[in-house]
Scaffold this motif. Sequence first.
Motif, PDB file in Angstrom:
ATOM      1  N   GLU A   1       4.660 -25.383   0.769  1.00 45.22           N
ATOM      2  CA  GLU A   1       5.948 -24.968   0.209  1.00 45.22           C
ATOM      3  C   GLU A   1       6.145 -23.468   0.320  1.00 45.22           C
ATOM      4  OE1 GLU A   1       5.636 -26.577  -3.681  1.00 45.22           O
ATOM      5  OE2 GLU A   1       6.241 -28.614  -3.082  1.00 45.22           O
ATOM      6  N   HIS A   2       5.081 -22.712   0.133  1.00 46.35           N
ATOM      7  CA  HIS A   2       5.170 -21.253   0.274  1.00 46.35           C
ATOM      8  C   HIS A   2       5.468 -20.872   1.725  1.00 46.35           C
ATOM      9  CE1 HIS A   2       3.481 -17.173   0.944  1.00 46.35           C
ATOM     10  NE2 HIS A   2       4.092 -16.928  -0.212  1.00 46.35           N
ATOM     11  N   ALA A   3       4.794 -21.529   2.668  1.00 45.51           N
ATOM     12  CA  ALA A   3       5.042 -21.247   4.087  1.00 45.51           C
ATOM     13  C   ALA A   3       6.479 -21.564   4.468  1.00 45.51           C
ATOM     14  CB  ALA A   3       4.071 -22.055   4.958  1.00 45.51           C
ATOM     15  N   ARG A   4       6.997 -22.651   3.914  1.00 46.78           N
ATOM     16  CA  ARG A   4       8.378 -23.055   4.208  1.00 46.78           C
ATOM     17  C   ARG A   4       9.363 -22.003   3.695  1.00 46.78           C
ATOM     18  NH1 ARG A   4       8.221 -27.443   1.671  1.00 46.78           N
ATOM     19  NH2 ARG A   4       7.216 -28.587   3.367  1.00 46.78           N
ATOM     20  N   ARG A   5       9.128 -21.511   2.492  1.00 44.32           N
ATOM     21  CA  ARG A   5      10.016 -20.476   1.937  1.00 44.32           C
ATOM     22  C   ARG A   5       9.972 -19.197   2.768  1.00 44.32           C
ATOM     23  NH1 ARG A   5       7.889 -22.410  -3.007  1.00 44.32           N
ATOM     24  NH2 ARG A   5       6.378 -20.685  -3.055  1.00 44.32           N
ATOM     25  N   CYS A   6       8.842 -18.953   3.409  1.00 45.49           N
ATOM     26  CA  CYS A   6       8.703 -17.756   4.260  1.00 45.49           C
ATOM     27  C   CYS A   6       9.219 -17.991   5.681  1.00 45.49           C
ATOM     28  CB  CYS A   6       7.235 -17.331   4.312  1.00 45.49           C
ATOM     29  SG  CYS A   6       6.575 -16.775   2.723  1.00 45.49           S
ATOM     30  N   GLY A   7       9.716 -19.195   5.960  1.00 40.19           N
ATOM     31  CA  GLY A   7      10.225 -19.495   7.297  1.00 40.19           C
ATOM     32  C   GLY A   7       9.157 -19.889   8.294  1.00 40.19           C
ATOM     33  N   ASP A   8       7.938 -20.112   7.837  1.00 46.51           N
ATOM     34  CA  ASP A   8       6.852 -20.522   8.728  1.00 46.51           C
ATOM     35  C   ASP A   8       6.754 -22.047   8.705  1.00 46.51           C
ATOM     36  OD1 ASP A   8       4.620 -20.824  10.264  1.00 46.51           O
ATOM     37  OD2 ASP A   8       3.333 -19.519   9.068  1.00 46.51           O
ATOM     38  N   PHE A   9       7.699 -22.695   9.393  1.00 46.22           N
ATOM     39  CA  PHE A   9       7.769 -24.151   9.345  1.00 46.22           C
ATOM     40  C   PHE A   9       6.585 -24.810  10.053  1.00 46.22           C
ATOM     41  CE2 PHE A   9      12.203 -22.898   8.686  1.00 46.22           C
ATOM     42  CZ  PHE A   9      12.535 -23.677   7.596  1.00 46.22           C
ATOM     43  N   ALA A  10       6.051 -24.148  11.077  1.00 49.98           N
ATOM     44  CA  ALA A  10       4.908 -24.734  11.791  1.00 49.98           C
ATOM     45  C   ALA A  10       3.701 -24.849  10.865  1.00 49.98           C
ATOM     46  CB  ALA A  10       4.570 -23.875  13.010  1.00 49.98           C
ATOM     47  N   THR A  11       3.444 -23.794  10.090  1.00 51.44           N
ATOM     48  CA  THR A  11       2.325 -23.838   9.147  1.00 51.44           C
ATOM     49  C   THR A  11       2.601 -24.841   8.029  1.00 51.44           C
ATOM     50  OG1 THR A  11       1.718 -21.556   9.621  1.00 51.44           O
ATOM     51  CG2 THR A  11       0.988 -22.464   7.517  1.00 51.44           C
ATOM     52  N   ALA A  12       3.838 -24.881   7.553  1.00 57.59           N
ATOM     53  CA  ALA A  12       4.196 -25.849   6.511  1.00 57.59           C
ATOM     54  C   ALA A  12       3.946 -27.276   6.993  1.00 57.59           C
ATOM     55  CB  ALA A  12       5.659 -25.674   6.112  1.00 57.59           C
ATOM     56  N   ALA A  13       4.334 -27.566   8.232  1.00 60.54           N
ATOM     57  CA  ALA A  13       4.115 -28.909   8.794  1.00 60.54           C
ATOM     58  C   ALA A  13       2.626 -29.227   8.882  1.00 60.54           C
ATOM     59  CB  ALA A  13       4.764 -29.009  10.169  1.00 60.54           C
TER      60      ALA A  13
END
Length: 789
Positions: A262-274
């Motif tokens: 969720e933190h990665a997603r908020r930072c725009g790092d969708f690849a890491t979030a996935a």
Amino acid sequence: MLRGRERQRVAVDALVERARVGCGGVLVLCGEAGSGKTALLNAVEDAYDALLCVDVPELDDDLLQLARDVGGTRGALLIATEGEPRGLPSITLDPLDAVTSIRVLHDLVPGLPSTLAADLVELACGNPLALVELAGSLTSAQLGGIAPAPEVLPENSSLRLRWRARFAALSPEAQQVVAMVAVDEEVDPETLDLDAVTEAGPLFDPRKLVRSALRADVPLPLRRRAHAVLAETLPPGARRTWHQAVTTQDAGLADVLTTYAEHARRCGDFATAARDQDRAARLTTDPELKAHHLLKAAADHWAHGAPHRSRAVLRTATKMTHTPELRALMDLVVGGIDLGESLPDVAADRLIRAAKGLVGTRRELAVAALGFAGEAASIAGDPRRFAAVAEFAKEIRRGDEPPATRLTLDHLTGMLATFDGRHDEALPALRTVVDLADEVPGPQARIWASQAAYVLGDATRSHEMATSAVTAARESGFTALVPWALVYRALSALLLDQHAAALTAATEGVHAATAIGQHNAVVDHLTILALLAALRGDSDTALHRIDTATEQITQRGLTRPGTFGAWAFACVDLARDRPADALDRFRLQPGHAGIKVMAAPHVVEAAVACGKPSTADRALQPFEKWAGTTGSTARLALSHRCRGLLESGTADEHFEEAIRLHRASGTALELAKTELLYGNRLRRGRKPKAAREHLRDAVRIFQSYQADHWVERASAELRAAGDSTSEPKDHPGLTPQQAQIARLVAEGATNREVAARLFLSHRTVEHHLRNIFARLGVRSRVELTRRLD
């Protein structure tokens, strides 16, 4: 160092020619296992009887001495290696790009499903041999879409056997660093033993092709040891948590990974979030919760621009849940993917179903689904589906909508009214969309606002919003929206008469969409590029681009870009003095209602030339209503130009007003076209002096745009009006397209590579290159490179 597969054989032929005249030498072909080095060596040996070819893992001192000995003789030495060239002339066999890889797969397996092809391309990482081995391993279940795509090369793969043998020959220390790469692609080599990393060589490779094979072949005890070492040595974070979870088998750490995602997603790092959501799913045993994690991973993959990965994850998630909300969320993600790469009418239906399933629980996502459904219906050119979307949006509307949902709902309301020709009703809704965009963060709001401003005729605001959308999409990591935002950046630049900016945006859009598999967006941009070329009178380029897009338009039912293509084709017909053909382009094709209104000025021009004023008047009326209601200066200018063509007694007044409005709006190329048409009318009306004034302006403007075809047309008209000094003159500057070609050639690209990069025909590139040489006063590609440095 030379690069590019087009230049490999050219370089080999040049080496042989030098050897024949006693100036022989050496050429090293560098590339990984399976990159095609051996195939090229075999082809050379078949073509040339006396050419020494050597295939070695590394260059040794004996080969270096042989290379020195062959220099200046009638001999030629061709060396293929996975190692370094050690200072010898070399060519690197780079991995195949995605487009070429897909072409290779379709040659190997005709009719291969596009989603399966995308999965294989991702796994093969551009390695030709891997593509061949993967294609040969496919089962009927995989080809039929029943079984998932392969996740690793087949066990008997020659590449896997080679890597397996290399691994077995490594020291224990080197085997351990390879095991670390197998379990974690982000391992930093600087944190490991340098000698072991050096020994591991090409096996220390984070790419999916090598990593997946090693993960399957490295013994389990070594992999467990690698997880344990990383769990102890990595700093706190998602990666360390994952390795701790594998080592301890602690399923409770799934919640920690979700927090990191969720933190990665908020930072725009969708690849890491996935990645972290997928790992959380692997630690989860409850099917519903596992499906929830996988669904989030799929959404993140899509946002990041990896739709094929998203589909693969969803295939697993779908089997685990029948919960209505989760199924509706899956429809939303799949519909978003389909919007970019599949049938738009199917995407629209799936997205409407998603909206209906989410409206009671996740209302903001239901409204987002409706926005995407409207776009899908628009691409399909289906007014019935668009009306259904807008009507459902009207039904669920509340009085206290937050800005984000109000913006989307107003957008649907305004666009429906526009398509129906109810511009008075459309205006307030679309203006609200533009105003609200400043209150709503993220790229999507700016895309809607750019489209709304474009319909309103506010080209400047539309371009600002589209540019902001592109920037926001990139900065937020929302890669999936970049090609879409670039569509409106290109269209708004075209409305502003900024052809260079439009060309750049559309070309960038093709490549951005190609990179993430959004084939429908590729077609959108190709047809915009075709229209740009057609408006400049570059018929060959326009037809080449239309031809490139036609198959996809037909297969997927892409009515909106199909209508853009028909518009471009009609402009080509007009440039070639075939007005009847131009008129038929629109009359015989149903097309997209909104774009047909936009194209009305060219329909009027064709109809008047065919002696069909009533047809012209019928086409002009909705355009006049649109232009008059929105007050767009650029479109009002075109409206008056059309009336000048249609009317007799008031033609002069309409043409003069059109010219005034063109100048006020800064649309110079359309001004030149209007002055050409007006000059022609004045000359035929026996007013040659007045005609010459307008025709001279037209020639000057066309020359500034390097629109050669229209320069010739206007110059011929000027000579017919009695001007004997109207021969066109070359200008030293380059057109935007010529500048692109010159830059690519200066970087070392061949004509064919330039043609592929800019979606031109090979003949067109040759024609432009001759003109570039003439305008810059250079005689060779070397001189061109020096001139542009």
